[in-house]
Structures are given as structure tokens and as C-alpha cells.
Design a protein around this motif. Structure first.
Motif, PDB file in Angstrom:
ATOM      1  N   TYR A   1      -6.677   7.787  -2.659  1.00  0.00           N
ATOM      2  CA  TYR A   1      -6.356   6.645  -1.804  1.00  0.00           C
ATOM      3  C   TYR A   1      -4.656   6.482  -1.537  1.00  0.00           C
ATOM      4  O   TYR A   1      -4.238   6.014  -0.667  1.00  0.00           O
ATOM      5  CB  TYR A   1      -6.732   5.302  -2.563  1.00  0.00           C
ATOM      6  CG  TYR A   1      -6.472   3.987  -1.904  1.00  0.00           C
ATOM      7  CD1 TYR A   1      -7.218   3.950  -0.676  1.00  0.00           C
ATOM      8  CD2 TYR A   1      -5.612   3.333  -2.290  1.00  0.00           C
ATOM      9  CE1 TYR A   1      -6.960   2.373   0.108  1.00  0.00           C
ATOM     10  CE2 TYR A   1      -5.183   2.134  -1.658  1.00  0.00           C
ATOM     11  CZ  TYR A   1      -5.791   1.867  -0.743  1.00  0.00           C
ATOM     12  OH  TYR A   1      -5.526   0.640   0.166  1.00  0.00           O
ATOM     13  N   THR A   2      -3.852   6.767  -2.602  1.00  0.00           N
ATOM     14  CA  THR A   2      -2.418   6.609  -2.729  1.00  0.00           C
ATOM     15  C   THR A   2      -1.707   7.950  -2.042  1.00  0.00           C
ATOM     16  O   THR A   2      -0.505   7.765  -1.654  1.00  0.00           O
ATOM     17  CB  THR A   2      -2.043   6.441  -4.058  1.00  0.00           C
ATOM     18  OG1 THR A   2      -2.313   7.231  -4.899  1.00  0.00           O
ATOM     19  CG2 THR A   2      -2.430   5.000  -4.511  1.00  0.00           C
TER      20      THR A   2
ATOM     21  N   LYS B   1       0.633  -1.317  -0.035  1.00  0.00           N
ATOM     22  CA  LYS B   1       0.076  -0.119   0.156  1.00  0.00           C
ATOM     23  C   LYS B   1       0.764   1.306  -0.109  1.00  0.00           C
ATOM     24  O   LYS B   1       1.465   1.669   0.923  1.00  0.00           O
ATOM     25  CB  LYS B   1      -0.938   0.089   1.441  1.00  0.00           C
ATOM     26  CG  LYS B   1      -1.807  -1.239   1.376  1.00  0.00           C
ATOM     27  CD  LYS B   1      -3.207  -0.827   1.770  1.00  0.00           C
ATOM     28  CE  LYS B   1      -4.081  -2.184   2.075  1.00  0.00           C
ATOM     29  NZ  LYS B   1      -4.530  -2.670   1.110  1.00  0.00           N
ATOM     30  N   LEU B   2       1.193   1.802  -1.314  1.00  0.00           N
ATOM     31  CA  LEU B   2       1.835   2.945  -1.261  1.00  0.00           C
ATOM     32  C   LEU B   2       1.198   4.386  -0.966  1.00  0.00           C
ATOM     33  O   LEU B   2       0.145   4.506  -1.120  1.00  0.00           O
ATOM     34  CB  LEU B   2       2.057   3.351  -2.829  1.00  0.00           C
ATOM     35  CG  LEU B   2       3.003   2.293  -3.363  1.00  0.00           C
ATOM     36  CD1 LEU B   2       3.353   2.401  -4.919  1.00  0.00           C
ATOM     37  CD2 LEU B   2       4.466   2.233  -2.815  1.00  0.00           C
ATOM     38  N   LYS B   3       1.945   4.972  -0.206  1.00  0.00           N
ATOM     39  CA  LYS B   3       1.564   6.174   0.435  1.00  0.00           C
ATOM     40  C   LYS B   3       2.349   7.364  -0.122  1.00  0.00           C
ATOM     41  O   LYS B   3       3.541   7.431   0.497  1.00  0.00           O
ATOM     42  CB  LYS B   3       1.346   6.365   2.026  1.00  0.00           C
ATOM     43  CG  LYS B   3       0.762   5.361   2.681  1.00  0.00           C
ATOM     44  CD  LYS B   3      -0.858   5.517   2.288  1.00  0.00           C
ATOM     45  CE  LYS B   3      -1.681   4.447   2.823  1.00  0.00           C
ATOM     46  NZ  LYS B   3      -1.929   3.300   2.322  1.00  0.00           N
ATOM     47  N   LEU B   4       2.098   8.053  -1.045  1.00  0.00           N
ATOM     48  CA  LEU B   4       2.823   8.947  -1.968  1.00  0.00           C
ATOM     49  C   LEU B   4       2.853  10.441  -1.365  1.00  0.00           C
ATOM     50  O   LEU B   4       1.615  11.025  -0.967  1.00  0.00           O
ATOM     51  CB  LEU B   4       2.668   9.047  -3.368  1.00  0.00           C
ATOM     52  CG  LEU B   4       2.585   7.499  -4.016  1.00  0.00           C
ATOM     53  CD1 LEU B   4       2.018   7.720  -5.571  1.00  0.00           C
ATOM     54  CD2 LEU B   4       3.875   7.029  -3.993  1.00  0.00           C
TER      55      LEU B   4
ATOM     56  N   ARG C   1      -0.734  10.762   0.514  1.00  0.00           N
ATOM     57  CA  ARG C   1      -0.456  11.249   1.905  1.00  0.00           C
ATOM     58  C   ARG C   1      -0.314  12.563   2.075  1.00  0.00           C
ATOM     59  O   ARG C   1      -0.798  13.131   2.990  1.00  0.00           O
ATOM     60  CB  ARG C   1       0.776  10.466   2.478  1.00  0.00           C
ATOM     61  CG  ARG C   1       0.735  10.481   3.766  1.00  0.00           C
ATOM     62  CD  ARG C   1       1.936   9.705   4.595  1.00  0.00           C
ATOM     63  NE  ARG C   1       3.028  10.201   3.701  1.00  0.00           N
ATOM     64  CZ  ARG C   1       4.337  10.444   4.080  1.00  0.00           C
ATOM     65  NH1 ARG C   1       4.400  11.037   5.549  1.00  0.00           N
ATOM     66  NH2 ARG C   1       5.371  11.031   3.495  1.00  0.00           N
TER      67      ARG C   1
ATOM     68  N   ASP D   1      -5.780  10.907  -7.155  1.00  0.00           N
ATOM     69  CA  ASP D   1      -6.005   9.604  -6.576  1.00  0.00           C
ATOM     70  C   ASP D   1      -5.956   9.721  -4.815  1.00  0.00           C
ATOM     71  O   ASP D   1      -4.672   9.606  -4.564  1.00  0.00           O
ATOM     72  CB  ASP D   1      -5.471   8.435  -7.065  1.00  0.00           C
ATOM     73  CG  ASP D   1      -5.717   7.064  -6.138  1.00  0.00           C
ATOM     74  OD1 ASP D   1      -6.556   7.261  -5.556  1.00  0.00           O
ATOM     75  OD2 ASP D   1      -5.036   6.121  -6.826  1.00  0.00           O
TER      76      ASP D   1
ATOM     77  N   ASN E   1      -6.376   8.523   2.173  1.00  0.00           N
ATOM     78  CA  ASN E   1      -5.135   8.576   3.177  1.00  0.00           C
ATOM     79  C   ASN E   1      -4.645  10.010   3.216  1.00  0.00           C
ATOM     80  O   ASN E   1      -3.463   9.770   3.920  1.00  0.00           O
ATOM     81  CB  ASN E   1      -4.337   7.366   2.570  1.00  0.00           C
ATOM     82  CG  ASN E   1      -4.856   6.011   2.824  1.00  0.00           C
ATOM     83  OD1 ASN E   1      -5.417   5.764   4.006  1.00  0.00           O
ATOM     84  ND2 ASN E   1      -5.019   5.180   1.712  1.00  0.00           N
TER      85      ASN E   1
END
Length: 135
Positions: free
Chosen positions: A29-30, A8-11, A32, A27, A54
């Protein structure tokens, strides 16, 4: 063995100081961290967010946002703890009382009423140079 679906990437995405105009639909979801400060964005984000979000930090200062920021963004992006909307033309923001904000920067807008916030987590609140009034 690690499957890519398990990661689960958090960019972090910083596109500040560019020439983006109109709207931007990332997006959530990805992401942060999202910084789109110092652009020409004039449509608020988040009205189409209907999944898990996220996002923890949102920087949209020095754009051309107007009106009232949608509460839909905050409904799904409940992890946000730092929001910077400085120097736009916003008249208000949605209900952010469900967030555990530590910093809320709304100075140099046209905010007309005090935002609904969770004051137990808030450390810094900036509201200077708005249209607040009352007694």
C-alpha cells in the motif's frame, strides 16, 4: 490542519545488492518503487496481497525466483508499469494484460510461453535467453 491519516505516503524502497534470502512481504500500500535485485530471494511476492497496492515499479532481477509468478500480485497492483525479473529461473508470469506496462524485462529465465500483455502501452519487451519455441 493536516491529520496524519490524511497523508498518503508513497515510498521508494531499494534494498538491492544485499543478502536477503527466502521470502519478502512488504506493505504494497505504501510502496511505489521496490527494488530487491541482486539478492537471494526464492519465493515470489504478492501471493498474500489482498488490498489496494500502489506499486508502480518492481525490480526483482538476479534472484532465485522459480516457477510461475502469481497473478494475484497483478490483480491488486494494477498500477505497475515497469517489471524487471531478469536472470531468475521463472517458467512464466501470471496474466499481466490488465496492466499498462511500458517495460517488461524477462530475459535469462526459463519462460516457455509468450506472456499475456497489453501491447498498446508496452514500449520495451525483453525475452532473450528463455525457452520459447513455436512457429
Amino acid at each position: 490542519m493536516i491529520k496524519t491519516t490524511d497523508i498518503k505516503l508513497k515510498l521508494d524502497f531499494d534494498a538491492s545488492n544485499n543478502l536477503f534470502t527466502g521470502s519478502f512481504h512488504p506493505d504494497f500500500y505504501t510502496l511505489r518503487y521496490l527494488d530487491l535485485s541482486y539478492n537471494y530471494i526464492n519465493e515470489t511476492l504478492g501471493e498474500d496481497v489482498d488490498d489496494e497496492c500502489n506499486l508502480e515499479q518492481l525490480y526483482l532481477s538476479d534472484n532465485q525466483l522459480t516457477g510461475n509468478l502469481s497473478s494475484a500480485l497483478f490483480k491488486h497492483c494494477y498500477k505497475i508499469n515497469n517489471i524487471n525479473l531478469r536472470n531468475n529461473q521463472l517458467t512464466g508470469i501470471g496474466n499481466v494484460s490488465s496492466l499498462t506496462l511500458t517495460i517488461l524485462e524477462l530475459s535469462y529465465n526459463n519462460i516457455t510461453s509468450f506472456p499475456k500483455i497489453n501491447s498498446t502501452s508496452l514500449i520495451e519487451l525483453y525475452l532473450q535467453y528463455n525457452q520459447l519455441s513455436g512457429s
